[in-house]
Design an enzyme around this catalytic site. Structure first.
Site, PDB file in Angstrom:
ATOM      1  N   LYS A 110     -43.159 -58.260 -63.333  1.00 34.23           N
ATOM      2  CA  LYS A 110     -44.163 -57.978 -62.362  1.00 34.23           C
ATOM      3  C   LYS A 110     -45.069 -57.488 -63.790  1.00 34.23           C
ATOM      4  O   LYS A 110     -44.748 -57.082 -65.156  1.00 34.23           O
ATOM      5  CB  LYS A 110     -44.081 -57.175 -61.447  1.00 34.23           C
ATOM      6  CG  LYS A 110     -43.171 -57.449 -60.369  1.00 34.23           C
ATOM      7  CD  LYS A 110     -43.589 -56.567 -59.072  1.00 34.23           C
ATOM      8  CE  LYS A 110     -41.157 -57.516 -58.282  1.00 34.23           C
ATOM      9  NZ  LYS A 110     -41.605 -56.001 -57.075  1.00 34.23           N
TER      10      LYS A 110
ATOM     11  N   ASN B  15     -41.702 -52.473 -60.158  1.00 34.19           N
ATOM     12  CA  ASN B  15     -39.757 -52.718 -60.236  1.00 34.19           C
ATOM     13  C   ASN B  15     -39.694 -53.984 -61.043  1.00 34.19           C
ATOM     14  O   ASN B  15     -38.592 -54.444 -61.133  1.00 34.19           O
ATOM     15  CB  ASN B  15     -39.516 -52.571 -58.987  1.00 34.19           C
ATOM     16  CG  ASN B  15     -39.397 -53.762 -58.572  1.00 34.19           C
ATOM     17  OD1 ASN B  15     -40.057 -54.707 -58.218  1.00 34.19           O
ATOM     18  ND2 ASN B  15     -38.598 -53.893 -57.205  1.00 34.19           N
TER      19      ASN B  15
ATOM     20  N   GLU C 186     -40.439 -70.894 -52.181  1.00 36.39           N
ATOM     21  CA  GLU C 186     -40.989 -69.526 -53.609  1.00 36.39           C
ATOM     22  C   GLU C 186     -41.215 -70.377 -54.740  1.00 36.39           C
ATOM     23  O   GLU C 186     -41.982 -70.542 -55.616  1.00 36.39           O
ATOM     24  CB  GLU C 186     -40.192 -68.017 -53.635  1.00 36.39           C
ATOM     25  CG  GLU C 186     -39.935 -67.498 -52.616  1.00 36.39           C
ATOM     26  CD  GLU C 186     -39.855 -66.457 -53.009  1.00 36.39           C
ATOM     27  OE1 GLU C 186     -38.848 -66.238 -53.947  1.00 36.39           O
ATOM     28  OE2 GLU C 186     -39.422 -65.075 -52.085  1.00 36.39           O
TER      29      GLU C 186
HETATM   30  P1  CMP Z   1     -39.786 -57.781 -54.102  1.00 34.37           P
HETATM   31  O1  CMP Z   1     -38.841 -58.444 -54.836  1.00 34.37           O
HETATM   32  O2  CMP Z   1     -40.732 -57.873 -54.781  1.00 34.37           O
HETATM   33  O3  CMP Z   1     -40.095 -57.982 -53.550  1.00 34.37           O
HETATM   34  C1  CMP Z   1     -40.714 -57.274 -52.414  1.00 34.37           C
HETATM   35  C2  CMP Z   1     -41.311 -55.598 -52.478  1.00 34.37           C
HETATM   36  O4  CMP Z   1     -42.382 -54.615 -51.758  1.00 34.37           O
HETATM   37  C3  CMP Z   1     -40.329 -55.069 -53.682  1.00 34.37           C
HETATM   38  O5  CMP Z   1     -39.901 -55.923 -54.811  1.00 34.37           O
HETATM   39  C4  CMP Z   1     -41.009 -54.410 -53.944  1.00 34.37           C
HETATM   40  O6  CMP Z   1     -41.752 -53.921 -55.112  1.00 34.37           O
HETATM   41  C5  CMP Z   1     -41.196 -53.744 -52.782  1.00 34.37           C
HETATM   42  N1  CMP Z   1     -41.654 -53.144 -51.884  1.00 34.37           N
HETATM   43  C6  CMP Z   1     -40.691 -52.428 -51.277  1.00 34.37           C
HETATM   44  N2  CMP Z   1     -40.042 -51.225 -50.736  1.00 34.37           N
HETATM   45  C7  CMP Z   1     -40.801 -50.727 -50.375  1.00 34.37           C
HETATM   46  C8  CMP Z   1     -41.527 -49.687 -50.578  1.00 34.37           C
HETATM   47  N3  CMP Z   1     -41.338 -48.789 -49.618  1.00 34.37           N
HETATM   48  N4  CMP Z   1     -42.580 -48.662 -51.178  1.00 34.37           N
HETATM   49  C9  CMP Z   1     -42.861 -50.232 -52.158  1.00 34.37           C
HETATM   50  N5  CMP Z   1     -42.902 -51.403 -52.506  1.00 34.37           N
HETATM   51  C10 CMP Z   1     -41.768 -51.911 -51.366  1.00 34.37           C
END
Ligand code: CMP
Length: 135
Positions: free
Chosen positions: A9, A112, A126
């Protein structure tokens, strides 16, 4: 043998840790079958994360994923989906086990460091989304 999709990311590409993250996949026995640095368009982010469209963070998530370059890759190996998720750690870096990618490089639940497919079925979709030529 399975294939899964990884996305490094914008927070992690900005930290100059692309090589370190890809190296963790390879060291764990996952082979990189495709890799590309790109800027996701808003349309791509919205479609890719469509499963989350009812969630309150959907808009923020799509904005975030288009805020800088990402590295998409296809990882192949035994139990690749689960292995990649183990290497990534919990979604929130604060909850991620020591030594995982998100614990070491993530900043927050949104920033993250990495995304990884959460099931074999989603992995297939995906991979096809970013690498139709590998399908
Ligand atoms: P990812 O694995 O990319 O899949 C969905 C993403 O949503 C997750 O990682 C997080 O980065 C994001 N995400 C999940 N929960 C929250 C939240 N409460 N607020 C903002 N982003 C979120």
């Amino acid at each position: 043998m399975e294939r899964t999709l990884s996305i490094i990311k914008p927070d992690a590409t900005a930290k100059n840790v692309i090589g370190q993250i890809l190296s963790r996949f390879e060291s764990a026995g996952l082979a990189i079958k495709g890799v590309r640095m790109m800027n996701m368009t808003s349309a791509q982010a919205k479609e890719f994360y469509a499963v989350h469209k009812e969630r309150p963070f959907y808009g923020e998530l799509c904005d975030y994923m288009t805020s800088g370059p990402v590295v998409v890759s296809v990882l192949e190996g035994t139990d690749a989906v689960a292995l990649n998720r183990k290497l990534m750690g919990a979604t929130n870096p604060k909850d991620a086990d020591k030594g995982t990618i998100r614990a070491d490089f993530g900043d927050s639940i949104g920033a993250n460091a990495v995304h990884g497919s959460d099931s074999l079925e989603n992995a297939k979709n995906e991979v096809k989304f970013f690498f139709p030529e590998l399908d």
